[in-house]
Design an enzyme around this catalytic site. Structure first.
Site, mmCIF file in Angstrom:
data_model
loop_
_atom_site.group_PDB
_atom_site.id
_atom_site.type_symbol
_atom_site.label_atom_id
_atom_site.label_comp_id
_atom_site.label_asym_id
_atom_site.label_seq_id
_atom_site.Cartn_x
_atom_site.Cartn_y
_atom_site.Cartn_z
ATOM 1 N N GLY A 63 0.839 -1.197 0.000
ATOM 2 C CA GLY A 63 0.000 0.000 0.000
ATOM 3 C C GLY A 63 0.868 1.238 0.000
ATOM 4 O O GLY A 63 2.064 1.172 0.306
ATOM 5 N N CYS A 115 5.270 -6.221 1.639
ATOM 6 C CA CYS A 115 5.620 -4.797 1.654
ATOM 7 C C CYS A 115 4.875 -4.070 2.773
ATOM 8 O O CYS A 115 5.131 -4.326 3.940
ATOM 9 C CB CYS A 115 5.340 -4.219 0.271
ATOM 10 S SG CYS A 115 6.241 -2.703 0.002
ATOM 11 N N TYR A 116 3.929 -3.173 2.467
ATOM 12 C CA TYR A 116 3.199 -2.491 3.554
ATOM 13 C C TYR A 116 2.590 -3.531 4.506
ATOM 14 O O TYR A 116 2.563 -3.338 5.726
ATOM 15 C CB TYR A 116 2.079 -1.602 2.993
ATOM 16 C CG TYR A 116 1.365 -0.833 4.084
ATOM 17 C CD1 TYR A 116 1.815 0.419 4.483
ATOM 18 C CD2 TYR A 116 0.264 -1.382 4.753
ATOM 19 C CE1 TYR A 116 1.190 1.113 5.506
ATOM 20 C CE2 TYR A 116 -0.366 -0.700 5.786
ATOM 21 C CZ TYR A 116 0.104 0.553 6.152
ATOM 22 O OH TYR A 116 -0.500 1.228 7.184
ATOM 23 N N HIS A 134 7.978 -7.761 -3.763
ATOM 24 C CA HIS A 134 6.685 -8.156 -4.344
ATOM 25 C C HIS A 134 6.788 -9.495 -5.092
ATOM 26 O O HIS A 134 7.182 -9.503 -6.254
ATOM 27 C CB HIS A 134 6.195 -7.073 -5.302
ATOM 28 C CG HIS A 134 5.744 -5.835 -4.599
ATOM 29 N ND1 HIS A 134 4.477 -5.683 -4.100
ATOM 30 C CD2 HIS A 134 6.419 -4.711 -4.255
ATOM 31 C CE1 HIS A 134 4.368 -4.517 -3.503
ATOM 32 N NE2 HIS A 134 5.537 -3.904 -3.579
ATOM 33 N N GLU A 155 4.459 -11.124 -6.340
ATOM 34 C CA GLU A 155 3.394 -11.241 -7.352
ATOM 35 C C GLU A 155 3.794 -10.680 -8.713
ATOM 36 O O GLU A 155 3.157 -10.968 -9.713
ATOM 37 C CB GLU A 155 2.109 -10.556 -6.854
ATOM 38 C CG GLU A 155 2.159 -9.037 -6.723
ATOM 39 C CD GLU A 155 2.775 -8.536 -5.416
ATOM 40 O OE1 GLU A 155 3.496 -9.312 -4.764
ATOM 41 O OE2 GLU A 155 2.549 -7.359 -5.069
ATOM 42 N N SER A 189 -22.962 -8.897 -27.192
ATOM 43 C CA SER A 189 -22.349 -7.829 -27.983
ATOM 44 C C SER A 189 -21.262 -8.347 -28.913
ATOM 45 O O SER A 189 -20.835 -7.647 -29.814
ATOM 46 C CB SER A 189 -21.728 -6.787 -27.038
ATOM 47 O OG SER A 189 -20.567 -7.332 -26.423
ATOM 48 N N GLY A 190 -20.809 -9.583 -28.651
ATOM 49 C CA GLY A 190 -19.677 -10.091 -29.424
ATOM 50 C C GLY A 190 -18.362 -9.828 -28.713
ATOM 51 O O GLY A 190 -17.310 -10.294 -29.130
ATOM 52 N N VAL A 218 -15.739 -10.120 -25.294
ATOM 53 C CA VAL A 218 -15.313 -11.336 -24.577
ATOM 54 C C VAL A 218 -16.308 -11.742 -23.489
ATOM 55 O O VAL A 218 -16.733 -12.895 -23.427
ATOM 56 C CB VAL A 218 -13.924 -11.123 -23.920
ATOM 57 C CG1 VAL A 218 -13.488 -12.365 -23.169
ATOM 58 C CG2 VAL A 218 -12.894 -10.755 -24.967
ATOM 59 N N ASP A 219 -16.698 -10.790 -22.638
ATOM 60 C CA ASP A 219 -17.490 -11.166 -21.470
ATOM 61 C C ASP A 219 -18.869 -11.711 -21.850
ATOM 62 O O ASP A 219 -19.252 -12.790 -21.398
ATOM 63 C CB ASP A 219 -17.635 -9.975 -20.505
ATOM 64 C CG ASP A 219 -16.271 -9.454 -20.052
ATOM 65 O OD1 ASP A 219 -15.295 -10.223 -20.155
ATOM 66 O OD2 ASP A 219 -16.184 -8.297 -19.620
ATOM 67 N N SER A 220 -19.589 -10.970 -22.692
ATOM 68 C CA SER A 220 -20.936 -11.457 -23.023
ATOM 69 C C SER A 220 -20.856 -12.739 -23.850
ATOM 70 O O SER A 220 -21.731 -13.601 -23.755
ATOM 71 C CB SER A 220 -21.763 -10.379 -23.725
ATOM 72 O OG SER A 220 -21.289 -10.132 -25.018
ATOM 73 N N SER A 221 -19.788 -12.903 -24.625
ATOM 74 C CA SER A 221 -19.643 -14.138 -25.410
ATOM 75 C C SER A 221 -19.440 -15.342 -24.501
ATOM 76 O O SER A 221 -20.024 -16.408 -24.715
ATOM 77 C CB SER A 221 -18.446 -14.040 -26.353
ATOM 78 O OG SER A 221 -18.672 -13.044 -27.309
ATOM 79 N N LYS A 257 -10.393 -11.092 -15.862
ATOM 80 C CA LYS A 257 -10.472 -11.183 -17.320
ATOM 81 C C LYS A 257 -9.677 -12.383 -17.867
ATOM 82 O O LYS A 257 -10.138 -13.070 -18.774
ATOM 83 C CB LYS A 257 -9.926 -9.884 -17.924
ATOM 84 C CG LYS A 257 -10.269 -9.684 -19.361
ATOM 85 C CD LYS A 257 -11.625 -9.054 -19.469
ATOM 86 C CE LYS A 257 -12.024 -8.755 -20.893
ATOM 87 N NZ LYS A 257 -13.287 -8.021 -20.924
#
Ligand code: XMP
Length: 519
Positions: free
Chosen positions: A58, A85-86, A175, A177, A229-230, A232-235, A375
């Site tokens: 942070g 870290c923080y 870090h 990650e 919509s075509g 990624v998410d709605s597909s 995503k």
């Protein structure tokens, strides 16, 4: 049945730019985790019942009054804790160690010497017990809390990592990650799998199965409506719901005439023809173009497009009177962002800039099967559901489509010209293996006229600008340094093949100060 959420990790967020990355890495390892603000109510943490806790980094300094603190619940819970870290500094301070502020923030690469007998550093392949890591911190722990010992140091910091193995408390100043830290994933895996005892159940195959089961349970035999919509998410929602509830799903695909070349046909081919999904295609090009007639103001254009979308969608919904549910492609970052600190009210309808929020009077309940997913996970389950790679890894496309890429009034003629130019640019990026190197690329139609010569005749025609950017989060972006010979080739093709243009330019503006779209 296996519960894939059962072995889970809690991440407390202190505001680091890397918090979501910690979550993505832990899930990559195969363990479910959720992010909560550091000041979340302790009852919610107890309810979440994790097997271990990660405290993120942070921007604050623990040496200041009112510095954010981890809830005492975690130290009373008996759970393993990893402070990054923080997170390490607040753990040290809260357990009566000492942390000193340093006058300057230390950023960048560092080499640590680590203690190989610590379970946190197990399974590392580092012959000299040295690792290159990524540091980003201001404060440092100067005195360990009771029961702790240092498990790593650098040439300038004697306590680069600390542990109290008896309580399974660990802190790292760097870090793990970020990819700049060598074998950071192994370190995180040591913590979540070996130290916290989580099984790796969070895989694309299991997520798909669990989502199918949960959707079936949620909607029963009800019918569900989805705006496809075509993107990624709605597909992925469409493919997932189709597997879960088949004919109970109706997708509405609004073709607003502002899509890319052949996009409408491709959506129908992928979903209706290949997957057998029930899709209603609404050809609304004329309505959209009529609504946009004479309008040059970008905000007004966006409003018109958004409102008309809702109108058209509602008309279709009225024809599906049996539908009781509306499916949405809300994903986990939307949920985190809309959850105010400690408010606990994470469940808001995505005010999707594409959809503009559907009116309440539709009285549909929401089903959001991607609510838990990042995503990259959405893409992975899309692959698991056999959606085409090209669709899953396509550059983002704004909801108002070419409406924001045609400056000034939107006309069919401008949209047709732009579609052709854009398609040539994208085709060539793919052919030259540059498509995946840029984050987003497209053409923009400029209504200014400029003089040119075609053959022996002078022409006076509009201009097209090409835009290609590289970015991680789309909040900032740099223009892509595409090779000159590539740009020359694209420009030649556009000017030779697309009638009605005088010249092609390349946009060399960064974000900020420019935005990615021109509008
Ligand atoms: P800007 O132009 O603000 O764009 O730098 C940042 C990213 O957001 C996308 N964008 C949109 N996406 N609906 C969307 O779904 C929209 O209305 C919209 N406007 C911009 C843009 O393409 C870029 O990726």
């Amino acid at each position: 049945m296996l519960d894939i959420h059962d072995h889970r990790i809690l991440i407390l967020d202190f505001g680091s730019q890397y918090t979501q990355l910690i979550a993505r890495r832990i899930r990559e390892i195969g363990v479910y985790c959720e992010i909560y603000p550091y000041d979340v109510a302790p009852e919610r943490l107890a309810q979440f019942a994790p097997k271990g806790v990660v405290l993120s980094g942070g921007p604050e300094s623990v040496t200041l009054d009112e510095a954010p603190q981890a809830p005492t619940w975690i130290f009373e819970s008996g759970l393993p804790i990893l402070g990054i870290c923080y997170g390490m500094q607040t753990m040290a301070a809260q357990l009566q160690g000492q942390v000193a502020a340093s006058s300057k923030r230390e950023f960048g690469h560092a080499t640590i010497n680590f203690e190989p007998s610590s379970p946190l550093f197990a399974h590392l392949t580092a012959p000299q017990q040295q690792l290159h890591v990524w540091m980003s911190h201001g404060d440092k722990v100067t005195q360990l809390p009771q029961g702790f010992h240092a498990i790593a140091h650098t040439s300038s910091a004697p306590i680069a990592a600390m542990a109290c193995e008896e309580k399974k408390y660990y802190g790292v100043q760097f870090h793990p990650e970020v990819t700049h830290t060598e074998q950071g994933l192994t370190l995180l895996k040591n913590f979540v799998v070996e130290i916290c005892g989580c099984d790796c159940r969070w895989t694309a195959e299991q997520i798909v199965q669990a989502s199918i089961d949960s959707v079936r349970q949620q909607v029963g035999s009800d019918e569900v409506l989805l705006g496809l919509s075509g993107g990624v998410d709605s597909s992925v929602v469409a493919a997932l719901l189709h597997q879960a509830i088949g004919e109970q799903l109706t997708c509405v695909f609004v073709d607003n005439g502002l899509l890319r070349l052949n996009e409408g046909d491709q959506v129908m081919q992928t979903f209706a023809d290949n997957l057998g999904v029930k899709v209603i295609r609404v050809n609304a090009e004329e309505r959209f173009l009529n609504a946009l007639k004479g309008i040059a103001d970008p905000e007004l254009k966006r409003k018109k497009i958004g409102n008309l979308f809702i109108e058209v969608f509602e008309e279709q919904a009225a024809d599906c009177q049996n539908a009781k549910w509306l499916a949405q492609g809300t994903i986990y970052p939307d949920v985190i962002e809309s959850a105010g600190a400690a408010s606990g009210k994470a469940h808001v309808i995505k005010s999707h800039h594409n959809v503009g929020g559907l009116p309440e009077h539709m009285q549909l309940k929401l089903v959001e099967p991607l609510r838990e997913l990042f995503k990259d996970e959405v893409r992975r389950i899309g692959e698991q559901l056999n959606l085409p790679h090209e669709l899953l890894y396509r550059h983002p496309f704004p909801g108002p489509g070419l409406g924001v890429r045609i400056l000034g009034e939107v006309t069919k003629q401008a949209a047709d010209v732009l579609r052709l130019a854009d398609d040539i640019f994208i085709q060539e990026l793919r052919a030259h293996h540059l498509y995946d190197k840029v984050s987003q690329a497209f053409a923009v139609y400029l209504p200014v006229k400029s003089v040119g010569v075609t053959g022996d005749a002078r022409c006076y025609e509009p201009v097209v600008a090409l835009r290609a950017v590289e970015t991680v989060d789309f909040m900032t972006a740099k223009w892509s340094e595409l090779p000159y010979d590539f740009l020359a080739h694209v420009s030649n093709r556009i000017l030779n093949e697309v009638p009605g243009l005088s010249r092609v330019t390349y946009d060399i503006s960064g974000k900020p100060p420019a935005t990615i779209e021109w509008e």
